[in-house]
Design a protein around this motif. Structure first.
Motif, PDB file in Angstrom:
ATOM      1  N   LYS A 106       6.687 -13.620  11.745  1.00  0.00           N
ATOM      2  CA  LYS A 106       7.245 -13.220  10.452  1.00  0.00           C
ATOM      3  C   LYS A 106       6.299 -12.339   9.656  1.00  0.00           C
ATOM      4  CE  LYS A 106       5.876 -17.247   7.647  1.00  0.00           C
ATOM      5  NZ  LYS A 106       6.395 -18.337   6.788  1.00  0.00           N
ATOM      6  N   SER A 107       5.006 -12.366   9.989  1.00  0.00           N
ATOM      7  CA  SER A 107       4.028 -11.538   9.296  1.00  0.00           C
ATOM      8  C   SER A 107       2.830 -11.329  10.200  1.00  0.00           C
ATOM      9  CB  SER A 107       3.577 -12.202   7.993  1.00  0.00           C
ATOM     10  OG  SER A 107       2.829 -13.381   8.270  1.00  0.00           O
ATOM     11  N   ILE A 108       1.950 -10.420   9.801  1.00  0.00           N
ATOM     12  CA  ILE A 108       0.731 -10.171  10.575  1.00  0.00           C
ATOM     13  C   ILE A 108      -0.152 -11.412  10.585  1.00  0.00           C
ATOM     14  CG2 ILE A 108      -1.410  -8.837  10.613  1.00  0.00           C
ATOM     15  CD1 ILE A 108       0.245  -6.441   9.599  1.00  0.00           C
ATOM     16  N   GLU A 109      -0.249 -12.075   9.451  1.00  0.00           N
ATOM     17  CA  GLU A 109      -1.064 -13.297   9.381  1.00  0.00           C
ATOM     18  C   GLU A 109      -0.505 -14.381  10.294  1.00  0.00           C
ATOM     19  OE1 GLU A 109      -4.005 -13.571   7.954  1.00  0.00           O
ATOM     20  OE2 GLU A 109      -3.724 -11.438   7.573  1.00  0.00           O
ATOM     21  N   ALA A 110       0.813 -14.481  10.376  1.00  0.00           N
ATOM     22  CA  ALA A 110       1.432 -15.466  11.267  1.00  0.00           C
ATOM     23  C   ALA A 110       1.114 -15.145  12.727  1.00  0.00           C
ATOM     24  CB  ALA A 110       2.936 -15.499  11.049  1.00  0.00           C
ATOM     25  N   ALA A 111       1.073 -13.858  13.054  1.00  0.00           N
ATOM     26  CA  ALA A 111       0.732 -13.447  14.424  1.00  0.00           C
ATOM     27  C   ALA A 111      -0.703 -13.852  14.758  1.00  0.00           C
ATOM     28  CB  ALA A 111       0.916 -11.944  14.577  1.00  0.00           C
ATOM     29  N   SER A 164       4.579  -7.105  -2.428  1.00  0.00           N
ATOM     30  CA  SER A 164       3.466  -6.259  -2.859  1.00  0.00           C
ATOM     31  C   SER A 164       2.770  -6.942  -4.030  1.00  0.00           C
ATOM     32  CB  SER A 164       3.987  -4.873  -3.274  1.00  0.00           C
ATOM     33  OG  SER A 164       2.929  -4.055  -3.719  1.00  0.00           O
ATOM     34  N   ASN A 165       1.491  -7.261  -3.836  1.00  0.00           N
ATOM     35  CA  ASN A 165       0.704  -7.940  -4.874  1.00  0.00           C
ATOM     36  C   ASN A 165       1.385  -9.212  -5.379  1.00  0.00           C
ATOM     37  OD1 ASN A 165      -1.331  -5.922  -4.858  1.00  0.00           O
ATOM     38  ND2 ASN A 165      -0.047  -4.624  -6.172  1.00  0.00           N
ATOM     39  N   LEU A 188      12.549  11.916  13.708  1.00  0.00           N
ATOM     40  CA  LEU A 188      11.671  12.940  13.146  1.00  0.00           C
ATOM     41  C   LEU A 188      10.848  12.397  11.989  1.00  0.00           C
ATOM     42  CD1 LEU A 188      14.067  16.041  13.065  1.00  0.00           C
ATOM     43  CD2 LEU A 188      12.730  15.105  14.956  1.00  0.00           C
ATOM     44  N   LEU A 189      11.383  11.399  11.323  1.00  0.00           N
ATOM     45  CA  LEU A 189      10.710  10.898  10.129  1.00  0.00           C
ATOM     46  C   LEU A 189      11.311   9.557   9.733  1.00  0.00           C
ATOM     47  CD1 LEU A 189       9.883  12.798   6.877  1.00  0.00           C
ATOM     48  CD2 LEU A 189      11.549  10.961   6.764  1.00  0.00           C
ATOM     49  N   THR A 190      10.473   8.647   9.250  1.00  0.00           N
ATOM     50  CA  THR A 190      10.960   7.434   8.597  1.00  0.00           C
ATOM     51  C   THR A 190      10.013   7.139   7.439  1.00  0.00           C
ATOM     52  OG1 THR A 190      11.512   5.087   8.881  1.00  0.00           O
ATOM     53  CG2 THR A 190       9.820   5.969  10.333  1.00  0.00           C
ATOM     54  N   LEU A 191      10.469   7.450   6.270  1.00  0.00           N
ATOM     55  CA  LEU A 191       9.651   7.404   5.058  1.00  0.00           C
ATOM     56  C   LEU A 191       9.927   6.121   4.280  1.00  0.00           C
ATOM     57  CD1 LEU A 191       7.692   9.275   3.385  1.00  0.00           C
ATOM     58  CD2 LEU A 191       9.719   9.964   2.104  1.00  0.00           C
ATOM     59  N   ILE A 192       8.865   5.440   3.856  1.00  0.00           N
ATOM     60  CA  ILE A 192       8.989   4.206   3.078  1.00  0.00           C
ATOM     61  C   ILE A 192       8.690   4.527   1.616  1.00  0.00           C
ATOM     62  CG2 ILE A 192       8.134   1.860   2.757  1.00  0.00           C
ATOM     63  CD1 ILE A 192       7.141   1.949   5.660  1.00  0.00           C
ATOM     64  N   LYS A 193       9.672   4.298   0.747  1.00  0.00           N
ATOM     65  CA  LYS A 193       9.496   4.596  -0.680  1.00  0.00           C
ATOM     66  C   LYS A 193       9.912   3.390  -1.518  1.00  0.00           C
ATOM     67  CE  LYS A 193       8.595   8.051  -2.295  1.00  0.00           C
ATOM     68  NZ  LYS A 193       7.274   8.548  -2.715  1.00  0.00           N
ATOM     69  N   GLU A 194       9.124   3.099  -2.541  1.00  0.00           N
ATOM     70  CA  GLU A 194       9.476   2.011  -3.443  1.00  0.00           C
ATOM     71  C   GLU A 194      10.712   2.386  -4.258  1.00  0.00           C
ATOM     72  OE1 GLU A 194       7.565  -0.580  -7.152  1.00  0.00           O
ATOM     73  OE2 GLU A 194       6.248   0.644  -5.886  1.00  0.00           O
ATOM     74  N   GLY A 195      11.571   1.393  -4.521  1.00  0.00           N
ATOM     75  CA  GLY A 195      12.767   1.605  -5.331  1.00  0.00           C
ATOM     76  C   GLY A 195      14.013   1.789  -4.489  1.00  0.00           C
ATOM     77  N   LYS A 196      15.135   1.954  -5.175  1.00  0.00           N
ATOM     78  CA  LYS A 196      16.425   2.175  -4.525  1.00  0.00           C
ATOM     79  C   LYS A 196      16.528   3.613  -4.012  1.00  0.00           C
ATOM     80  CE  LYS A 196      18.181  -1.904  -5.636  1.00  0.00           C
ATOM     81  NZ  LYS A 196      18.631  -2.906  -4.631  1.00  0.00           N
ATOM     82  N   GLU A 197      17.513   3.858  -3.162  1.00  0.00           N
ATOM     83  CA  GLU A 197      17.756   5.214  -2.664  1.00  0.00           C
ATOM     84  C   GLU A 197      18.006   6.149  -3.830  1.00  0.00           C
ATOM     85  OE1 GLU A 197      20.841   7.618   0.327  1.00  0.00           O
ATOM     86  OE2 GLU A 197      21.216   5.527  -0.221  1.00  0.00           O
ATOM     87  N   ASN A 198      17.371   7.327  -3.809  1.00  0.00           N
ATOM     88  CA  ASN A 198      17.564   8.304  -4.881  1.00  0.00           C
ATOM     89  C   ASN A 198      17.313   9.706  -4.354  1.00  0.00           C
ATOM     90  OD1 ASN A 198      14.598   8.956  -5.340  1.00  0.00           O
ATOM     91  ND2 ASN A 198      14.594   6.748  -5.747  1.00  0.00           N
ATOM     92  N   LEU A 199      17.730  10.703  -5.110  1.00  0.00           N
ATOM     93  CA  LEU A 199      17.599  12.096  -4.678  1.00  0.00           C
ATOM     94  C   LEU A 199      16.149  12.544  -4.587  1.00  0.00           C
ATOM     95  CD1 LEU A 199      20.552  13.955  -6.444  1.00  0.00           C
ATOM     96  CD2 LEU A 199      20.320  13.354  -4.027  1.00  0.00           C
ATOM     97  N   SER A 349       4.348  -7.285   3.871  1.00  0.00           N
ATOM     98  CA  SER A 349       3.443  -6.222   3.426  1.00  0.00           C
ATOM     99  C   SER A 349       3.976  -4.885   3.925  1.00  0.00           C
ATOM    100  CB  SER A 349       2.023  -6.441   3.963  1.00  0.00           C
ATOM    101  OG  SER A 349       1.992  -6.296   5.377  1.00  0.00           O
ATOM    102  N   ILE A 350       3.505  -3.802   3.306  1.00  0.00           N
ATOM    103  CA  ILE A 350       3.862  -2.462   3.775  1.00  0.00           C
ATOM    104  C   ILE A 350       3.344  -2.266   5.193  1.00  0.00           C
ATOM    105  CG2 ILE A 350       3.390   0.002   3.465  1.00  0.00           C
ATOM    106  CD1 ILE A 350       5.447  -0.969   1.557  1.00  0.00           C
ATOM    107  N   ARG A 351       2.154  -2.776   5.449  1.00  0.00           N
ATOM    108  CA  ARG A 351       1.585  -2.630   6.792  1.00  0.00           C
ATOM    109  C   ARG A 351       2.479  -3.292   7.833  1.00  0.00           C
ATOM    110  NH1 ARG A 351      -3.920  -5.147   9.442  1.00  0.00           N
ATOM    111  NH2 ARG A 351      -4.359  -3.405  10.845  1.00  0.00           N
TER     112      ARG A 351
END
Length: 394
Positions: A106-111, A164-165, A188-199, A349-351
């Motif tokens: 479930k997490s890196i620490e669990a691994a 996060s924190n 080609l890309l998979t971008l992680i962004k905080e918040g809901k989907e937006n323009l 975590s993001i990682r």
């Protein structure tokens, strides 16, 4: 009440004789051998006792056996047919073990805890090296140079949650899948962004593609996120924008009375099977009249996007199915949802999210998408002609 040894033997034999496959039958027979071997071991070892069973998979060539391995309290017993403890044939086996551990935790620490608790033949330091390598691969995925010319792009956004924190926050994964004119497919890309989907998030995605070399695209498919079609056209003026028909049908179901929706759904099916672009346009106009009668206010909104529902019909029928929906992205989304549930409904975590995405993409590129898409490769000469007609030879 514990079953007697005699009853356990009968159970194993019954399962073996009623097995539906060769592998299943052998699995039960191996389980029986292991159980009998432990019984003999305990009869000759007074200072040890049975301690239940553990599950494991034993690979032998193309066969995989699901086993229940008997245990003892001091851990000295081991069935004769198992390979030497933790013997691995290559460094790739250790890598595969680390990848499987990451995906099943479930997490890196669990691994990391699992390494100690299960006595796995890898160290925390080795796992950390693997995690760092996966993060590097994830960053390379979003930064390495790309070819300028593409047959199609599939754009999709997936909302998730990340710790996060100490606070669980909403995040969005922006993904772009590209298919070349010769049928090669890749993320080609998979971008992680905080918040809901937006323009703003989509602007960053499109700028990223341009900065890495993407210039000319025949068709781009996405769902009906407000303003996205116009934005895509602003970055790639010559592209055909196709709205996802699967999402369109879902919206029709929400907006129309049941009887009208039934007719509208039939129209969408007919559009998918249209013999030509012109035929599809004609069917779409009839559908729009149906929508206008059933829900005038919805018609006012959807009619402004009319041109974006049928561009897929400009292309050979062999490839249309992959163009009129964003289903390609489901290969990634399903695995992300599974990982999210494994973590309790969020990523720790993001990682953790980055390394899982790296593994999902690696699995696609080395598996299902390793070879060219047959239906695209079949019509590649026609696609090249379309490409040259639209963009010229420069």
């Amino acid at each position: 009440m514990k079953r007697s040894n005699e009853q356990l033997v009968k159970d194993y034999l019954q399962k073996a004789f009623t097995a539906e496959s060769y592998e299943e039958m052998l699995s039960h027979l191996l389980n029986l051998l292991a159980f009998l071997e432990r019984t003999i071991y305990l009869q000759n070892t007074s200072n040890d006792k049975g301690n239940g069973f553990r599950t494991m998979k034993l690979h032998a060539g193309s066969l995989t056996f699901d086993l229940l391995i008997p245990r003892t309290r001091n851990g000295n017993f081991r069935p004769f047919f198992l390979p030497e403890k933790w013997k691995r044939t290559s460094p790739q086996d250790f890598m595969n073990l680390a990848h499987a551990l990451i995906l099943s935790s479930k997490s890196i620490e669990a691994a990391k805890r699992a390494i100690k608790e299960l006595g796995l033949p890898i160290t925390e330091e080795y796992l950390e090296e693997v995690l760092n390598k996966l993060q590097q691969e994830f960053r390379a995925l979003n930064s390495s140079p790309l070819p300028p010319d593409w047959f199609s792009l599939t754009l999709d956004a997936k909302e998730t949650s990340v710790m996060s924190n100490g606070v669980i926050l909403p995040y969005t994964l922006y993904t772009v899948i590209g298919t070349s004119l010769d049928g090669e497919r890749r993320v080609l890309l998979t971008l992680i962004k905080e918040g809901k989907e937006n323009l703003e998030g989509w602007k960053e995605v499109l700028k990223n593609l341009l900065s890495r070399g993407v210039r000319r695209v025949l068709i781009a498919t996405h769902d009906d996120f407000s303003g996205l079609s116009k934005l895509v056209k602003s970055y790639f003026p010559e592209v055909d924008v196709q709205l996802c028909l699967v999402h369109f049908v879902r919206n029709l179901k929400k907006q129309l009375p049941p009887e009208a929706f039934k007719k509208a759904k039939n129209y969408v099916t007919a559009i998918k099977d249209a013999v030509s672009y012109e035929h599809g346009v004609s069917l779409l106009k009839e559908l729009m009249m149906l929508i206008k009668e059933a829900n005038p206010s919805y018609f006012e909104r959807v009619s402004k996007k009319e041109e974006f529902f049928v561009p897929f019909l400009k292309y050979p029928k062999e490839v249309r199915r992959s163009l009129y929906s964003t289903n390609l992205a489901e290969s990634i989304n399903r695995k992300i949802e599974d990982a999210e549930q494994l973590g309790g409904g969020y990523f720790h975590s993001i990682r953790n999210l980055e390394v899982r995405l790296a593994l999902v993409v690696k699995e696609l590129h080395c598996g299902r998408w390793k070879k060219r898409v047959p239906v695209v490769a079949k019509v590649k000469h026609f696609l090249h002609v379309l490409f040259e007609e639209r963009f010229g030879d420069g």
